[in-house]
Design a protein around this motif. Sequence first.
Motif, PDB file in Angstrom:
ATOM      1  N   VAL A 150       0.842  -1.204   0.000  1.00  0.00           N
ATOM      2  CA  VAL A 150       0.000   0.000   0.000  1.00  0.00           C
ATOM      3  C   VAL A 150       0.876   1.252   0.000  1.00  0.00           C
ATOM      4  CG1 VAL A 150      -1.787   1.276   1.243  1.00  0.00           C
ATOM      5  CG2 VAL A 150      -1.884  -1.226   1.144  1.00  0.00           C
ATOM      6  N   MET A 151       1.944   1.228   0.777  1.00  0.00           N
ATOM      7  CA  MET A 151       2.879   2.363   0.800  1.00  0.00           C
ATOM      8  C   MET A 151       3.389   2.666  -0.606  1.00  0.00           C
ATOM      9  SD  MET A 151       5.039   1.249   4.201  1.00  0.00           S
ATOM     10  CE  MET A 151       6.475   2.184   3.747  1.00  0.00           C
ATOM     11  N   ALA A 152       3.743   1.616  -1.334  1.00  0.00           N
ATOM     12  CA  ALA A 152       4.266   1.796  -2.692  1.00  0.00           C
ATOM     13  C   ALA A 152       3.197   2.323  -3.643  1.00  0.00           C
ATOM     14  CB  ALA A 152       4.826   0.466  -3.213  1.00  0.00           C
ATOM     15  N   ARG A 153       1.981   1.799  -3.522  1.00  0.00           N
ATOM     16  CA  ARG A 153       0.909   2.229  -4.434  1.00  0.00           C
ATOM     17  C   ARG A 153       0.484   3.670  -4.186  1.00  0.00           C
ATOM     18  NH1 ARG A 153      -3.060  -2.708  -6.132  1.00  0.00           N
ATOM     19  NH2 ARG A 153      -1.410  -4.214  -6.467  1.00  0.00           N
ATOM     20  N   ALA A 168      -9.966   0.533   4.327  1.00  0.00           N
ATOM     21  CA  ALA A 168     -10.402  -0.720   4.948  1.00  0.00           C
ATOM     22  C   ALA A 168      -9.239  -1.694   5.050  1.00  0.00           C
ATOM     23  CB  ALA A 168     -11.529  -1.341   4.127  1.00  0.00           C
ATOM     24  N   SER A 169      -9.252  -2.511   6.105  1.00  0.00           N
ATOM     25  CA  SER A 169      -8.222  -3.533   6.258  1.00  0.00           C
ATOM     26  C   SER A 169      -8.748  -4.670   7.115  1.00  0.00           C
ATOM     27  CB  SER A 169      -6.965  -2.947   6.891  1.00  0.00           C
ATOM     28  OG  SER A 169      -7.184  -2.672   8.262  1.00  0.00           O
ATOM     29  N   ILE A 170      -8.028  -5.776   7.065  1.00  0.00           N
ATOM     30  CA  ILE A 170      -8.343  -6.917   7.921  1.00  0.00           C
ATOM     31  C   ILE A 170      -7.048  -7.392   8.567  1.00  0.00           C
ATOM     32  CG2 ILE A 170     -10.346  -7.659   6.581  1.00  0.00           C
ATOM     33  CD1 ILE A 170      -8.575  -9.851   5.349  1.00  0.00           C
ATOM     34  N   LYS A 171      -7.184  -8.163   9.640  1.00  0.00           N
ATOM     35  CA  LYS A 171      -6.023  -8.774  10.274  1.00  0.00           C
ATOM     36  C   LYS A 171      -6.119 -10.278  10.095  1.00  0.00           C
ATOM     37  CE  LYS A 171      -3.660  -6.853  13.896  1.00  0.00           C
ATOM     38  NZ  LYS A 171      -3.441  -6.560  15.304  1.00  0.00           N
ATOM     39  N   ILE A 172      -5.018 -10.884   9.691  1.00  0.00           N
ATOM     40  CA  ILE A 172      -4.931 -12.331   9.563  1.00  0.00           C
ATOM     41  C   ILE A 172      -3.749 -12.770  10.428  1.00  0.00           C
ATOM     42  CG2 ILE A 172      -4.562 -14.256   7.993  1.00  0.00           C
ATOM     43  CD1 ILE A 172      -5.658 -12.433   5.742  1.00  0.00           C
ATOM     44  N   ASP A 173      -4.065 -13.415  11.539  1.00  0.00           N
ATOM     45  CA  ASP A 173      -3.023 -13.843  12.475  1.00  0.00           C
ATOM     46  C   ASP A 173      -2.056 -12.718  12.819  1.00  0.00           C
ATOM     47  OD1 ASP A 173      -4.032 -16.421  12.685  1.00  0.00           O
ATOM     48  OD2 ASP A 173      -2.798 -17.176  11.041  1.00  0.00           O
ATOM     49  N   GLY A 174      -2.585 -11.549  13.075  1.00  0.00           N
ATOM     50  CA  GLY A 174      -1.764 -10.410  13.466  1.00  0.00           C
ATOM     51  C   GLY A 174      -1.165  -9.633  12.314  1.00  0.00           C
ATOM     52  N   ALA A 175      -1.298 -10.138  11.095  1.00  0.00           N
ATOM     53  CA  ALA A 175      -0.764  -9.436   9.929  1.00  0.00           C
ATOM     54  C   ALA A 175      -1.867  -8.590   9.301  1.00  0.00           C
ATOM     55  CB  ALA A 175      -0.228 -10.434   8.913  1.00  0.00           C
ATOM     56  N   ARG A 176      -1.594  -7.323   9.105  1.00  0.00           N
ATOM     57  CA  ARG A 176      -2.568  -6.402   8.525  1.00  0.00           C
ATOM     58  C   ARG A 176      -2.554  -6.549   7.015  1.00  0.00           C
ATOM     59  NH1 ARG A 176      -6.707  -4.066  10.782  1.00  0.00           N
ATOM     60  NH2 ARG A 176      -5.444  -3.671  12.608  1.00  0.00           N
ATOM     61  N   ARG A 177      -3.738  -6.676   6.421  1.00  0.00           N
ATOM     62  CA  ARG A 177      -3.871  -6.772   4.969  1.00  0.00           C
ATOM     63  C   ARG A 177      -4.943  -5.799   4.509  1.00  0.00           C
ATOM     64  NH1 ARG A 177       0.286  -8.637   5.651  1.00  0.00           N
ATOM     65  NH2 ARG A 177       1.040 -10.742   5.199  1.00  0.00           N
ATOM     66  N   PRO A 187      -7.410  -4.875   1.234  1.00  0.00           N
ATOM     67  CA  PRO A 187      -7.891  -5.302  -0.086  1.00  0.00           C
ATOM     68  C   PRO A 187      -7.488  -4.285  -1.167  1.00  0.00           C
ATOM     69  CG  PRO A 187      -9.640  -5.429   1.551  1.00  0.00           C
ATOM     70  CD  PRO A 187      -8.497  -4.696   2.190  1.00  0.00           C
ATOM     71  N   ALA A 188      -7.047  -4.787  -2.304  1.00  0.00           N
ATOM     72  CA  ALA A 188      -6.648  -3.903  -3.400  1.00  0.00           C
ATOM     73  C   ALA A 188      -7.814  -3.003  -3.809  1.00  0.00           C
ATOM     74  CB  ALA A 188      -6.151  -4.726  -4.589  1.00  0.00           C
ATOM     75  N   ASP A 189      -9.035  -3.524  -3.739  1.00  0.00           N
ATOM     76  CA  ASP A 189     -10.219  -2.719  -4.065  1.00  0.00           C
ATOM     77  C   ASP A 189     -10.352  -1.525  -3.126  1.00  0.00           C
ATOM     78  OD1 ASP A 189     -10.836  -4.452  -6.107  1.00  0.00           O
ATOM     79  OD2 ASP A 189     -12.449  -5.467  -5.028  1.00  0.00           O
ATOM     80  N   ALA A 190      -9.965  -1.698  -1.858  1.00  0.00           N
ATOM     81  CA  ALA A 190     -10.055  -0.598  -0.891  1.00  0.00           C
ATOM     82  C   ALA A 190      -9.088   0.519  -1.263  1.00  0.00           C
ATOM     83  CB  ALA A 190      -9.774  -1.103   0.519  1.00  0.00           C
ATOM     84  N   VAL A 191      -7.911   0.156  -1.754  1.00  0.00           N
ATOM     85  CA  VAL A 191      -6.939   1.169  -2.193  1.00  0.00           C
ATOM     86  C   VAL A 191      -7.491   1.902  -3.411  1.00  0.00           C
ATOM     87  CG1 VAL A 191      -4.594   1.566  -3.051  1.00  0.00           C
ATOM     88  CG2 VAL A 191      -4.996  -0.127  -1.239  1.00  0.00           C
ATOM     89  N   ARG A 192      -8.046   1.124  -4.364  1.00  0.00           N
ATOM     90  CA  ARG A 192      -8.628   1.744  -5.561  1.00  0.00           C
ATOM     91  C   ARG A 192      -9.772   2.696  -5.187  1.00  0.00           C
ATOM     92  NH1 ARG A 192     -11.903  -2.064  -7.877  1.00  0.00           N
ATOM     93  NH2 ARG A 192     -13.481  -0.894  -6.804  1.00  0.00           N
TER      94      ARG A 192
END
Length: 62
Positions: A14-17, A35-44, A46-51
């Motif tokens: 996301v930083m790069a985009r 928008a974001s989600i956490k998966i086992d402590g890792a923040r992710r 969605p590419a659609d949210a960036v768009r």
Amino acid sequence: MTTAAPELLTVPDVMARLKVGRTKVYDLIRTHQLASIKIDGARRVPADAVRDFIQSRLAEAA
């Protein structure tokens, strides 16, 4: 019929985009502008949210 899973980006992706720093990305997430989600402590993010974030900023600027 199966739907494709959304592409999930890491914070560095996301930083790069968006061409912003890590703190700014987490600030956008914290303030619910991105928008974001956490998966086992890792923040992710969605590419659609960036768009969608970029599109909303472009609409505001118009």
